[in-house]
Design an enzyme around this catalytic site. Structure first.
Site, PDB file in Angstrom:
ATOM      1  CD  GLU A  60      11.170  30.170 -51.405  1.00  0.00           C
ATOM      2  OE1 GLU A  60      11.258  30.520 -52.456  1.00  0.00           O
ATOM      3  OE2 GLU A  60      10.382  30.260 -50.561  1.00  0.00           O
ATOM      4  CB  CYS A  94       7.723  29.876 -54.327  1.00  0.00           C
ATOM      5  SG  CYS A  94       8.275  28.978 -52.948  1.00  0.00           S
TER       6      CYS A  94
END
Length: 288
Positions: A60, A94
């Site tokens: 990720e 993010c």
């Protein structure tokens, strides 16, 4: 320094932190899976190291989320979604919106209303109950954000809003900022800012918005606001990202898969699909 202080308190020997733990995890055949959340550059390094044992990985990695506002959107709703997506945790997630694409016909209204919300943000220490936005994680992070804003302004961007910080705050606070007329070649647009800065461009057509949104080497999340249901399905399908928020700025939930495409990673977290990342499929044929 904090890590070393805590390790000493917990009687963890100092030599432990000189040991290449990450490399050992990636190359040791007894470790069957690597899951990593962090920057794209570090993720690439771990992928190289894990390839020596053909290890399963979940990555990720970085994002640079686009937030599109179409001419038929509810502007007040779009501003609320933008505030939630951009300024939570001071822009340090993010999936925070970084690149704002606003249709020409609603650009000025959106910028005005967003600026008013940004101006009213209460910035301060997280232990204060009325605080809405806290500091950046380090001075290095603050310097990076400041440099990207300065560079964007030097390249022709306009400072639509920059909130005034209260006096006597720590050095790691950065004022919530709204930039307009940002160049697509600016670092404030091309790279993940990871700070409380909304970089805004305008667009004329849906095709233009899609081309600009997808012109990125990462693809974690994107957001857009519209009241046209046909557009909602059409545009969401064409966005090159792993997650899409429509008329909403916070989309993460444990029951849905969390992951990206392009250089934003491999695999997903969350939901039953996240569990499958840790399982192996075996086929057995038995004749009796």
């Amino acid at each position: 320094k904090v890590t070393m202080s805590l390790s000493a308190h917990c009687n963890i020997p100092s030599w432990f932190f000189a040991f290449p733990v990450g490399y050992e995890f990636c190359t040791n055949p007894n470790v069957k899976k690597i899951s990593f959340t962090g920057s794209t550059n570090v993720g690439k390094l771990l992928l190289q190291q894990a390839s020596s044992t053909v290890k399963r990985v979940s990555m990720e990695l970085g994002g640079n989320a686009c937030f599109v506002v179409f001419q038929d959107a509810d502007i007040d709703q779009a501003v609320e979604a933008a505030m939630a997506s951009k300024f939570r945790n001071a822009g340090q997630t993010c999936v925070c919106a970084d690149r704002f694409l606003i249709h020409d016909s609603v650009h000025d209204e959106f910028v005005s209303k967003l600026s008013a919300k940004v101006r009213a943000l209460r910035v301060g220490p997280g232990i204060h109950p009325d605080t809405q936005m806290g500091p950046l994680i380090s001075m290095k992070a603050k310097q990076s954000v400041a440099e990207k804003v300065k560079s964007a302004l030097d390249e022709g961007a306009k400072l639509a809003e920059q909130a005034t910080l209260p006096e006597n705050l720590g050095e790691q606070f950065y004022p919530p900022t709204v930039l307009t007329n940002v160049s697509p070649n600016s670092d404030a647009w091309k790279t993940e800012v990871f700070g409380p800065v909304a970089a805004i461009m305008s667009f004329e057509s849906e095709d233009d918005a899609l081309d600009i949104a997808n012109d990125c080497n990462v693809g974690l999340a994107s957001y857009f606001c519209t009241n046209d249901l046909s557009r909602a399905f059409r545009f969401a399908k064409k966005l090159e990202v792993g997650m899409v928020g429509v008329n909403e700025g916070i989309i993460s939930t444990t029951v849905a898969p969390f992951g990206g495409v392009k250089e934003s990673g491999i695999g997903v977290e969350g939901s039953h699909l996240g569990v499958k990342e840790y399982l192996e499929t075996k086929y057995i044929f038995m004749k009796t």
